[in-house]
Design a protein around this motif. Structure first.
Motif, short mmCIF file in Angstrom:
data_model
loop_
_atom_site.label_atom_id
_atom_site.label_comp_id
_atom_site.label_asym_id
_atom_site.label_seq_id
_atom_site.Cartn_x
_atom_site.Cartn_y
_atom_site.Cartn_z
N UNK A 1 0.81 -1.22 0.00
CA UNK A 1 0.00 0.00 0.00
C UNK A 1 0.84 1.27 0.00
N UNK A 2 2.12 1.12 0.22
CA UNK A 2 2.99 2.30 0.26
C UNK A 2 3.26 2.79 -1.16
N UNK A 3 3.00 4.07 -1.47
CA UNK A 3 3.29 4.62 -2.81
C UNK A 3 4.78 4.91 -2.96
N UNK A 4 5.55 3.87 -3.23
CA UNK A 4 7.00 4.03 -3.29
C UNK A 4 7.44 5.02 -4.35
N UNK A 5 6.71 5.12 -5.43
CA UNK A 5 7.08 6.07 -6.49
C UNK A 5 7.00 7.51 -5.97
N UNK A 6 5.92 7.81 -5.22
CA UNK A 6 5.79 9.15 -4.67
C UNK A 6 6.86 9.43 -3.62
N UNK A 7 7.10 8.43 -2.74
CA UNK A 7 8.11 8.62 -1.71
C UNK A 7 9.49 8.86 -2.31
N UNK A 8 9.87 8.05 -3.27
CA UNK A 8 11.17 8.23 -3.92
C UNK A 8 11.23 9.52 -4.72
N UNK A 9 10.08 9.91 -5.30
CA UNK A 9 10.04 11.17 -6.03
C UNK A 9 10.27 12.37 -5.12
N UNK A 10 9.60 12.38 -3.97
CA UNK A 10 9.80 13.48 -3.02
C UNK A 10 11.23 13.50 -2.51
N UNK A 11 11.74 12.34 -2.11
CA UNK A 11 13.11 12.27 -1.59
C UNK A 11 14.13 12.66 -2.65
N UNK A 12 13.94 12.19 -3.89
CA UNK A 12 14.87 12.52 -4.95
C UNK A 12 14.86 14.00 -5.30
N UNK A 13 13.67 14.62 -5.34
CA UNK A 13 13.59 16.05 -5.65
C UNK A 13 14.18 16.89 -4.53
N UNK A 14 13.94 16.50 -3.28
CA UNK A 14 14.54 17.24 -2.17
C UNK A 14 16.05 17.09 -2.16
N UNK A 15 16.54 15.90 -2.48
CA UNK A 15 17.98 15.69 -2.54
C UNK A 15 18.59 16.54 -3.66
N UNK A 16 17.95 16.55 -4.84
CA UNK A 16 18.44 17.38 -5.94
C UNK A 16 18.43 18.86 -5.57
N UNK A 17 17.36 19.28 -4.88
CA UNK A 17 17.27 20.67 -4.45
C UNK A 17 18.42 21.03 -3.52
N UNK A 18 18.71 20.18 -2.55
CA UNK A 18 19.79 20.47 -1.61
C UNK A 18 21.16 20.45 -2.28
N UNK A 19 21.34 19.59 -3.26
CA UNK A 19 22.60 19.60 -4.02
C UNK A 19 22.76 20.91 -4.76
#
Length: 429
Positions: A305-323
C-alpha cells in the motif's frame, strides 16, 4: 602555496546558499613608464606601452565578460532547476498524503537520502581533482573540519546531532503544514526564513545593521499576519500557518547556529557533514517511524500500500534541491539560486489554481506579494546604495564629454558651463 577553495554552509530544506569564494588575484599590472634615449623614442615607447596596455585591458574585459555570460547562463539553468525541484517536491508531498498519511515517515525517508552526498562528492573528486585520494584519505581530511581530533563521539553529539534534529524539525513541520493549507501559502510563508535569519544574525552574530533588511523583515511579518487574515482565522489555516512559520524559524536557527558553531566549510566538508546527518537520521531516528506504526499514529496496512514512487520522487527532488542549493555556487551566482526559491511561489500558485480549490482573494495576493518582495530585498548586497551612487556617477561622466564637445563647437573660447559642472561631478563621486 595556499589553495583557493570555496567554503559553504550547508543549509536546511529551503535555505538560500551561503558561500564565500576565495578571490583569485590576477596578474600584476604591466609597467607603464618607458624611457628612451630621445624624446621621439620616449613618445613612441609610451604610445606603444599604452597601446599594448589597451589591448591587454580589452582582452581582459572580453574574457571577464565571457566568464560572466557563462555564469549567467548557468544561473538561468540553475534557477529553473531549483524552482522545479522545490516546487515539484512540495506538490508531490501534497499528493503523497492523499495515499500515505505519514508525514514523519516521509521526512525520515527523505532525510536518509542525505547519505549520498559524500559518495557523490567523492566521485566528482575522482573525476576532477588532479591529486586523487582514496576514500579513507579524503574522509580523514574532511573530518578535520570538526577539529584536530576529527569526528569524535563528543563532537558528534555536541556539533552534529543538534543540527540533525533541527533538519528533521524543519522538514517535518513543513510537510505537516502541507496537510493543513495549500502549497502556495506554505511556499510563500517559508520564504520568511530569510528575514528570520537576518534578525537572528543581527541579534546573535552582531551582523551589520541595514535599514532595507529591517524593512524586509517587517514586510515578512506583515505578510504572515495578512495570510492568516486571508482565510478568516479558521483553525486549520491558523495551525498550518503556525507550522510553516515554525519550520522557517527552525531553518533560520539552523543556519545561524551553524555559522556561530562551525563557521564555514569546503565542499567536501559540507558533503561529509550532510552525509553524517543523513546516516545519523537513518541509524538513530529509525525507531520513531516504528513506534508511530505500532501506535497507529502513522499506520501502514502493508508494504504494497505504500506509494513508493511518490516517496522516492519526493526524496529525490529534495535531494536534488539540496545539491543545487549547497553546491550550485561553484558554477553561478548565489543570488540566482535564491531567485529560484522565490520563483517556486508563483509556480505552486499556478498548479494550485488548476488542481485544487483555492481562493486567491486580494488579501492573499497582497500577502504573497509583500513576502516575496521582502525576500528579494534581502538579496540586495550590503553596499547596494553605494553601487547605485557609483553607477549614476559613471552615467553622468559618460554623458558629460558628449555635451561638452557639442557646446564647444569650432570656437576656441572658454567653456564656462563645462567648468561649472566639474565640481558637481566631483561632489557626487
Amino acid at each position: 602555496m595556499k589553495k583557493h577553495s570555496a567554503r559553504v554552509a550547508p543549509l536546511s530544506a529551503c535555505n538560500s546558499p551561503v558561500l564565500t569564494l576565495t578571490k583569485v588575484e590576477g596578474e600584476d599590472r604591466p609597467k607603464e613608464n618607458v624611457v628612451g634615449p630621445t624624446e621621439a623614442q620616449s613618445a613612441g615607447g609610451t604610445a606603444g606601452a599604452e597601446s599594448g596596455s589597451g589591448k591587454r585591458k580589452l582582452h581582459c574585459c572580453i574574457r571577464v565578460t565571457t566568464v560572466q555570460v557563462r555564469k549567467a547562463l548557468w544561473g538561468v539553468a540553475m534557477v529553473i532547476c531549483v524552482c522545479s525541484s522545490w516546487a515539484g517536491s512540495t506538490q508531490l508531498a501534497k499528493l503523497t498524503f492523499k495515499q500515505f498519511d505519514a508525514p514523519f515517515t516521509l521526512t525520515w525517508f527523505a532525510t536518509s537520502w542525505n547519505c549520498l552526498f559524500f559518495p557523490l562528492y567523492y566521485i566528482g573528486h575522482l573525476c576532477k581533482s588532479p591529486e586523487r585520494q582514496t576514500a579513507r584519505q579524503r574522509f580523514r581530511e574532511c573530518c578535520r573540519f570538526f577539529g584536530d581530533d576529527g569526528l569524535t563521539p563528543k563532537v558528534f553529539f555536541t556539533k552534529v546531532a543538534p543540527f540533525g534534529l533541527l533538519w528533521i524539525l524543519t522538514n517535518y513541520l513543513y510537510v505537516q503544514a502541507l496537510r493543513k493549507i495549500n502549497t502556495t501559502d506554505v511556499s510563500a510563508l517559508f520564504c520568511c526564513n530569510k528575514a528570520f535569519v537576518f534578525l537572528l544574525s543581527w541579534i546573535v552574530l552582531r551582523d551589520r545593521f541595514m535599514g532595507v533588511r529591517i524593512v524586509a523583515a517587517i514586510l515578512a511579518i506583515a505578510g504572515i499576519v495578512m495570510m492568516t487574515y486571508a482565510d478568516g482565522f479558521h483553525s486549520h489555516s491558523v495551525i498550518g500557518i503556525t507550522l510553516v512559520v515554525a519550520s522557517a524559524s527552525m531553518s533560520a536557527l539552523y543556519k545561524v547556529l551553524f555559522k556561530m558553531v562551525l563557521g564555514s566549510a569546503k565542499f567536501g566538508e559540507a558533503a561529509l557533514f550532510l552525509s553524517i546527518v543523513g546516516s545519523a537520521n537513518f541509524v538513530f531516528i529509525s525507531f520513531v517511524p516504528v513506534i508511530l506504526y505500532f501506535t497507529h499514529v502513522e499506520y501502514i496496512g502493508s508494504l504494497a500500500d505504500v506509494p513508493w514512487a511518490y516517496l522516492c520522487g519526493v526524496a529525490g527532488l529534495q535531494f536534488a534541491f539540496n545539491v543545487l542549493v549547497n553546491f550550485g555556487i561553484a558554477i553561478t551566482y548565489p543570488t540566482l539560486i535564491s531567485l529560484g526559491i522565490v520563483l517556486s511561489v508563483p509556480v505552486n500558485a499556478m498548479v494550485d489554481l488548476y488542481t485544487c480549490e483555492i481562493n486567491f482573494n486580494t488579501v492573499r495576493l497582497i500577502a504573497v506579494f509583500i513576502i516575496c518582495l521582502g525576500f528579494l530585498m534581502l538579496l540586495l548586497p550590503e553596499d547596494w546604495d553605494q553601487c547605485i551612487i557609483q553607477l549614476s556617477t559613471k552615467l553622468r561622466k559618460r554623458d558629460e564629454p558628449a555635451e561638452g564637445s557639442a557646446e564647444a563647437g569650432p570656437t576656441t573660447g572658454l567653456n564656462w558651463r563645462g567648468r561649472a559642472r566639474t565640481p558637481m561631478s566631483t561632489f557626487a563621486h
